[in-house]
Design an enzyme around this catalytic site. Sequence first.
Site, PDB file in Angstrom:
ATOM      1  N   ARG A 107      11.959 -84.307 -26.242  1.00 31.41           N
ATOM      2  CA  ARG A 107      12.327 -82.884 -26.190  1.00 31.41           C
ATOM      3  C   ARG A 107      11.203 -82.022 -26.754  1.00 31.41           C
ATOM      4  O   ARG A 107      10.574 -82.394 -27.734  1.00 31.41           O
ATOM      5  CB  ARG A 107      13.620 -82.670 -26.977  1.00 31.41           C
ATOM      6  CG  ARG A 107      14.780 -82.310 -26.078  1.00 31.41           C
ATOM      7  CD  ARG A 107      16.070 -82.383 -26.797  1.00 31.41           C
ATOM      8  NE  ARG A 107      16.186 -81.397 -27.867  1.00 31.41           N
ATOM      9  CZ  ARG A 107      17.305 -81.185 -28.557  1.00 31.41           C
ATOM     10  NH1 ARG A 107      18.376 -81.890 -28.276  1.00 31.41           N
ATOM     11  NH2 ARG A 107      17.356 -80.281 -29.498  1.00 31.41           N
ATOM     12  N   ARG A 154      27.657 -72.393 -34.756  1.00 27.44           N
ATOM     13  CA  ARG A 154      26.485 -72.693 -35.569  1.00 27.44           C
ATOM     14  C   ARG A 154      26.187 -71.588 -36.564  1.00 27.44           C
ATOM     15  O   ARG A 154      25.226 -71.671 -37.315  1.00 27.44           O
ATOM     16  CB  ARG A 154      25.306 -72.781 -34.616  1.00 27.44           C
ATOM     17  CG  ARG A 154      24.464 -73.995 -34.765  1.00 27.44           C
ATOM     18  CD  ARG A 154      23.524 -73.913 -33.595  1.00 27.44           C
ATOM     19  NE  ARG A 154      22.457 -74.817 -33.664  1.00 27.44           N
ATOM     20  CZ  ARG A 154      22.360 -75.914 -32.937  1.00 27.44           C
ATOM     21  NH1 ARG A 154      23.342 -76.279 -32.152  1.00 27.44           N
ATOM     22  NH2 ARG A 154      21.292 -76.646 -33.012  1.00 27.44           N
ATOM     23  N   ARG A 204      13.880 -75.787 -37.345  1.00 29.76           N
ATOM     24  CA  ARG A 204      15.286 -76.039 -36.990  1.00 29.76           C
ATOM     25  C   ARG A 204      16.088 -76.430 -38.234  1.00 29.76           C
ATOM     26  O   ARG A 204      17.237 -76.009 -38.398  1.00 29.76           O
ATOM     27  CB  ARG A 204      15.370 -77.153 -35.937  1.00 29.76           C
ATOM     28  CG  ARG A 204      14.915 -76.679 -34.570  1.00 29.76           C
ATOM     29  CD  ARG A 204      14.585 -77.841 -33.656  1.00 29.76           C
ATOM     30  NE  ARG A 204      15.692 -78.718 -33.379  1.00 29.76           N
ATOM     31  CZ  ARG A 204      15.555 -79.971 -32.949  1.00 29.76           C
ATOM     32  NH1 ARG A 204      14.354 -80.489 -32.764  1.00 29.76           N
ATOM     33  NH2 ARG A 204      16.611 -80.700 -32.701  1.00 29.76           N
ATOM     34  N   ARG A 223      13.388 -89.678 -31.137  1.00 27.87           N
ATOM     35  CA  ARG A 223      14.357 -89.510 -30.041  1.00 27.87           C
ATOM     36  C   ARG A 223      13.653 -89.453 -28.678  1.00 27.87           C
ATOM     37  O   ARG A 223      12.627 -88.812 -28.512  1.00 27.87           O
ATOM     38  CB  ARG A 223      15.159 -88.231 -30.239  1.00 27.87           C
ATOM     39  CG  ARG A 223      16.032 -87.922 -29.016  1.00 27.87           C
ATOM     40  CD  ARG A 223      17.036 -86.857 -29.234  1.00 27.87           C
ATOM     41  NE  ARG A 223      16.482 -85.634 -29.775  1.00 27.87           N
ATOM     42  CZ  ARG A 223      17.214 -84.659 -30.292  1.00 27.87           C
ATOM     43  NH1 ARG A 223      18.519 -84.789 -30.343  1.00 27.87           N
ATOM     44  NH2 ARG A 223      16.649 -83.573 -30.761  1.00 27.87           N
ATOM     45  N   LYS A 242      25.245 -85.625 -33.177  1.00 26.09           N
ATOM     46  CA  LYS A 242      26.340 -84.906 -32.499  1.00 26.09           C
ATOM     47  C   LYS A 242      26.393 -85.281 -31.006  1.00 26.09           C
ATOM     48  O   LYS A 242      27.440 -85.609 -30.475  1.00 26.09           O
ATOM     49  CB  LYS A 242      26.159 -83.377 -32.635  1.00 26.09           C
ATOM     50  CG  LYS A 242      26.053 -82.880 -34.062  1.00 26.09           C
ATOM     51  CD  LYS A 242      25.888 -81.367 -34.118  1.00 26.09           C
ATOM     52  CE  LYS A 242      24.571 -80.854 -33.559  1.00 26.09           C
ATOM     53  NZ  LYS A 242      23.357 -81.279 -34.277  1.00 26.09           N
TER      54      LYS A 242
END
Length: 244
Positions: free
Chosen positions: A186, A107, A197, A153, A32
């Site tokens: 992160r 969400r 998550r 990431r 996203k």
Amino acid sequence: MGTEVDKQVVEAPAKLYRVGPVVLLGAPGAGKGTQAKRIVEVHWVPQISTGDLLRDNVGRGTELGRQAKAIMEGGGLVSDELVCGMVAQRVLTEDCHRGFILDGFPRTVAQAEWLDGFLTGAEFAAHPCTSLPPVVIEIAVSYNHLFQRLTGRRSCPTCQRIYNIHFQPPREFGRCDHDGAELVTRKDDTEDVIAQRLKAYERQTLPLVEYYKRQGRLRSVDGEKSLEQVTEETLKAIGHGHSL
Ligand code: AP5
């Protein structure tokens, strides 16, 4: 590299049309944020990432950030009330007048219902995008890809560019291509938190796919294709905008 004048010539036509609200739906790691930044470069409307806004509040130690910190670190969802208030404030600022990209919002079904009410309600009535229904784009990626995307990431703390050690590595190991800053991982990209998550996504966000399908608004793109192909499909789903 273009000159300042070239840039103005390129940017000028972009200001002659409205894009309207764009909603990017997808699991953690679906892409996203990556796609939102690419849409910004084409359509010149701001990316509104509720995750980034919350992390900014946590970093600055605001009251909102204090309330969100532990929830985010555990991989849960921050309360609808806090997030909707934050989005309302951001969407009403002037840079959103031609449109905006909601990245990671809504969400929950409650957030989606709130957004429907907000975009057709009194507070949004004077907004230039008031007549434009949101374009909702689901970036679909299967679970076995998400884990590798999230653990790989890395992001730039200065310009927020997103990299991936497996799929989108920087030219120099650990350094941002754009400004040379040291890339960071992160805090919520650890195995335990990723699992939480994904559970939160399945329980609370996945029902939105049905919610928007029922309204006939959902467009789905295959998020497992290359970055460029996903961008192409996403831009096609957004279309060419609406005249001012
Ligand atoms: P948020 O920051 O929104 O995190 P998220 O939804 O978990 O999504 P991510 O940012 O992890 O993934 P992404 O889809 O943006 O993927 P990316 O482009 O980075 O939210 C964080 C937390 O804030 C939440 O857990 C919650 O606590 C709270 N929160 C936020 N919004 C909320 C809300 N509305 N309500 C309540 N709480 C909220 O890509 C991932 C990786 O994949 C990158 O390394 C990238 O390089 C790579 N990649 C991307 N596309 C491709 C591709 N096509 N091929 C190969 N690799 C790719």
